[in-house]
Structures are given as C-alpha cells and as structure tokens.
Scaffold this motif. Sequence first.
Motif, mmCIF file in Angstrom:
data_model
loop_
_atom_site.group_PDB
_atom_site.id
_atom_site.type_symbol
_atom_site.label_atom_id
_atom_site.label_comp_id
_atom_site.label_asym_id
_atom_site.label_seq_id
_atom_site.Cartn_x
_atom_site.Cartn_y
_atom_site.Cartn_z
ATOM 1 N N ALA A 52 37.046 35.181 40.779
ATOM 2 C CA ALA A 52 37.158 33.747 41.027
ATOM 3 C C ALA A 52 38.438 33.395 41.769
ATOM 4 O O ALA A 52 38.474 32.398 42.505
ATOM 5 C CB ALA A 52 37.079 32.987 39.713
ATOM 6 N N GLU A 53 39.489 34.200 41.604
ATOM 7 C CA GLU A 53 40.721 33.889 42.318
ATOM 8 C C GLU A 53 40.534 34.002 43.838
ATOM 9 O O GLU A 53 41.199 33.302 44.606
ATOM 10 C CB GLU A 53 41.877 34.776 41.858
ATOM 11 C CG GLU A 53 41.664 36.266 42.007
ATOM 12 C CD GLU A 53 41.110 36.915 40.745
ATOM 13 O OE1 GLU A 53 41.413 38.109 40.538
ATOM 14 O OE2 GLU A 53 40.386 36.238 39.988
ATOM 15 N N SER A 55 37.694 33.214 45.295
ATOM 16 C CA SER A 55 37.010 31.956 45.610
ATOM 17 C C SER A 55 38.002 30.804 45.692
ATOM 18 O O SER A 55 37.903 29.938 46.572
ATOM 19 C CB SER A 55 35.939 31.661 44.554
ATOM 20 O OG SER A 55 34.867 32.569 44.643
ATOM 21 N N MET A 56 38.965 30.788 44.790
ATOM 22 C CA MET A 56 39.981 29.739 44.814
ATOM 23 C C MET A 56 40.763 29.770 46.126
ATOM 24 O O MET A 56 41.132 28.716 46.670
ATOM 25 C CB MET A 56 40.926 29.886 43.623
ATOM 26 C CG MET A 56 40.300 29.596 42.270
ATOM 27 S SD MET A 56 39.881 27.848 42.026
ATOM 28 C CE MET A 56 41.511 27.139 41.746
ATOM 29 N N SER A 277 33.477 24.695 46.966
ATOM 30 C CA SER A 277 33.216 25.498 45.769
ATOM 31 C C SER A 277 31.981 26.376 45.957
ATOM 32 O O SER A 277 32.021 27.590 45.730
ATOM 33 C CB SER A 277 33.059 24.602 44.534
ATOM 34 O OG SER A 277 31.920 23.760 44.641
ATOM 35 N N GLY A 338 32.125 23.871 40.978
ATOM 36 C CA GLY A 338 33.418 24.269 40.449
ATOM 37 C C GLY A 338 34.241 23.196 39.778
ATOM 38 O O GLY A 338 35.399 23.441 39.424
ATOM 39 N N SER A 424 37.872 24.264 38.555
ATOM 40 C CA SER A 424 38.029 25.171 37.426
ATOM 41 C C SER A 424 37.736 26.605 37.856
ATOM 42 O O SER A 424 36.610 26.928 38.239
ATOM 43 C CB SER A 424 37.075 24.776 36.288
ATOM 44 O OG SER A 424 36.976 25.803 35.332
ATOM 45 N N GLU A 425 38.757 27.443 37.786
ATOM 46 C CA GLU A 425 38.566 28.861 38.109
ATOM 47 C C GLU A 425 37.611 29.509 37.114
ATOM 48 O O GLU A 425 36.801 30.370 37.482
ATOM 49 C CB GLU A 425 39.916 29.578 38.112
ATOM 50 C CG GLU A 425 39.850 31.008 38.622
ATOM 51 C CD GLU A 425 41.227 31.609 38.827
ATOM 52 O OE1 GLU A 425 41.362 32.834 38.625
ATOM 53 O OE2 GLU A 425 42.174 30.867 39.196
ATOM 54 N N GLU A 426 37.674 29.098 35.864
ATOM 55 C CA GLU A 426 36.791 29.649 34.840
ATOM 56 C C GLU A 426 35.326 29.341 35.144
ATOM 57 O O GLU A 426 34.451 30.200 34.993
ATOM 58 C CB GLU A 426 37.168 29.067 33.474
ATOM 59 C CG GLU A 426 36.322 29.578 32.316
ATOM 60 C CD GLU A 426 36.726 28.967 30.991
ATOM 61 O OE1 GLU A 426 36.068 29.267 29.983
ATOM 62 O OE2 GLU A 426 37.701 28.181 30.958
ATOM 63 N N GLN A 429 34.064 31.443 37.986
ATOM 64 C CA GLN A 429 33.733 32.785 37.506
ATOM 65 C C GLN A 429 32.367 32.780 36.820
ATOM 66 O O GLN A 429 31.546 33.686 37.042
ATOM 67 C CB GLN A 429 34.803 33.264 36.531
ATOM 68 C CG GLN A 429 34.640 34.718 36.080
ATOM 69 C CD GLN A 429 34.906 35.715 37.202
ATOM 70 O OE1 GLN A 429 35.763 35.495 38.053
ATOM 71 N NE2 GLN A 429 34.163 36.819 37.205
#
Length: 446
Positions: A52-53, A55-56, A277, A338, A424-426, A429
């Motif tokens: 996910a990082e 993607s961020m 996102s 996201g 939200s990174e979570e 993911q």
Amino acid sequence: MGKNKCAAVVLSAVLLASSFAYSPTFGTSTVQAEATEYKHAFDQKVIKRFKAERSMHHIQFLSEQLGPRVAGTKEEEKAASYIKNLLTSYGFDIEVQEFSIPDRLMGTLEANGNKVRVNIPTGADSTDEAGLSGTLYDANLGYPEDFTSEVEGKIALISRGELTFANKIKNATEAGAAGVIIYNNQEGTAPLNMSLGDYQASVPVAGITKVSGEALLNDVLPSNTEVTLTIERFENSTSKNIIATRTPKHVEDPDILHVTAHYDSVQYAPGANDNASGTSVVLELARILKSYPIDKELRFVFFGAEEIGLVGSDYYVNKLSEEEVKRSIGNFNLDMVGTDWDQATSIYMNTLDGQSNIVSETAVAAAERLDTPSPLTLYQRGASDHVSFYEGGIDSVNFIRREPGTADLEPYYHTPQDVLKYISEERLQEIGELIGASVYQIVGNK
C-alpha cells in the motif's frame, strides 16, 4: 467518480446482516464451490506482494504534484504519461487510445477585486476575452415571477432549489438577463456542479457555493458593484486511455478480464480518493501480476474523461470487436477505494442491475478466504465506468467505499478537500489484497 449516468436505485434489501453483508443471490455458486479447492498460499502469491505504501506514492504524485486532472488539461495528460511510463517499466505491451471529448468550458468570476471559484456547466455560452461585466439582480429561485424589467442587461443571481437549472436559466434569459449565476442551497466547499441536460444556454452561466452566493447577495448586490464573469471554451480537446495487456502463452482465443480505474478528476479537486486511489491500486496490481503464469488475457485499463460522462470507458468498450466482447468474462472497476472517512466502513459492489455476477461472486469468495475486515455490500448503482461494460454486454462491478445503509460517500467528494491526508493506507492494503486475490483466482494458471 462521475455523476452523469444512472442515479442510485436502492435494493429492497441492502443486506447488512452480520459483519459480512452480501446478497443471498450469490448462493453456492460455481465460483464459491471452486474456492474450496484453493490453498491460502495461492492467494499469498499476490497479497504478500501488494504494498500500500507504493499506492500511496502514486496518490501523492497524482494529487499533490499534479493536482486536479480535468479532462483535456495538461495535468490529465501528465497523469496519462506517468501511468504509461510505469506500465512500460513493468514490461507490459502498452496501447494508448486517444479520443475526442466535448468542448470544455472554464471560467472565472471577479467581485470586489476577489476571485470567486466557479463551475461552468456544459451547455453554457462563453464570453470574449474581456468577459461579461454587469451588476447583479436577485432572482430568488428563478421563477418567471421573480423577474422584473430591472433584470434587463444584468447578471441574474439565483438560488438552487425547486426548479431545474435549465428552467431557471431559461426564465432569466427570457426576462432579459445577460448572464446567470446559480448558487448552492446546501453547504459545501466546491462550486455548484450543474447538469443542464440537452439545454443550450444563450448566455454565460456559472455555479458557485452557498457561501459565495450569500456573499454576493448581501455584500456586492446592495452596493450595485459590477462583477465580471469570464468563460473560455476549449475546443478540439482530447483525452487518453492507457491499456496494459498480458496474454497467456499457448492459449488460443483466451477469455479476457478487464481491471480498470479512471485517473481524471473534477475542477478544484486534487482527486486523491476520486480517483487516484483506484488508479494506484490497479497500478500496484499490474506490477505484481506482470509475470505470474496466467491462462486468461489480463487487461489493466486506465480511463481518461470519466468525470464528464464516462467518455473514456465508453470509447474503450465501443472499440472492442464483437469477438473480444464474447471473450470478455468480467470487469473489476475501482473508484474511490481509499477514503479514511470513518463512516465508510463497507466496500460496496455496485452493479447496474443490482444482480450478482462472476466478478462480485469471486470477490465474495476471496473475502471469505481472506477474512476481509470490511463487509461487502451488493448495491444497484451506475455512475462509474462499470456502466460502459454492462451496456456492452460484459459483467462488471464497481468497487467503492460507502457508508452502510445510507450509501453516502465521503464528505470530501468532488471538493478541494479530496487530498492525501484523507487516504487510509490500511484500506488501500485491504482492497488491494481483496481485488488481487479475486483477479488471480480468475486468471491464475493453477
């Protein structure tokens, strides 16, 4: 996410029983039955590699370094180049589809030396370079009786409500107004985004926020101060679809799975959630699935010009041959996945007919295997690129985060607050693992 096609139609039961909500129409489908044969290790090939990082990082570039990516602008073009270059670096065969888009209108409004943010609807008239200058006329809600002869040559200031935007503008024009400004009757930070349908106005028209409208009404109009509305028409503009394709070895006429997201945004909105996102998750899935063995054709498609009427996805689907449509088994479309908005606890699976299909059923099976934290909710709604696939005869699902029950979107939707800090990174993911496992379940060479 665009607002131009298919308003929401709530199913008679939105299916929120238990922590895992899905339609009973899924039953014990073939997809679910086959799911028992999968080893969790098979899913792990994908989900352990989803980061996910990464993607961020994509969201940061698209929303902060580029900002709003309105269809046909240089920012949208830079986003397309960014996506193309990444996919090329992953080793994909890339096709770029360039297509024409409707004339784009951009405008400014100046009052008392201040610039007021505006949205210009399709169907408005443009101005010359100097713009339209005039005093304001309070036209209330824009009914015919709200106009007197004093409106002649002035700019009508009208509140949203009761009448359609087109009728308000028509009444103002017939009364002799030289232009129209419509302000929202609801709070919000983005200027009013109007749809005039097929109506073509003969005068310049702009939409503004409630706060801006009240300021013009209370501070500018009483002093008889002139305002200047300038609208520029951009003609012969284009946008692009970026297509990355993987074909299986030694498989003749394979089935095709389409995994998609749009990368444009609306004016003033940096578009972190809508839809950097979805774009970021599909980019990360493309990186992961670039080399795994597959037995079906896999296409990652990034659409331009979604926000002005699903133009990119319509073009893409209409360009598919009859044979390609027959081989197409489904479309996973990711849009606004996201948000950190704490009330958007459910992953909605929007289908145009409200019915389950291979895409939603596969997602349900994957969620059960992975014990996905967020419930999945089958819902009947259009308003994103899955509509184009459905209308082309291809099973499709739009994955999007909403509030259970109300189906509300985040409050940052289509506003300047659609920024990275509200991602939200979570949750990125979670959706990456869910869609990755689902896609690999369908295309993976087992």
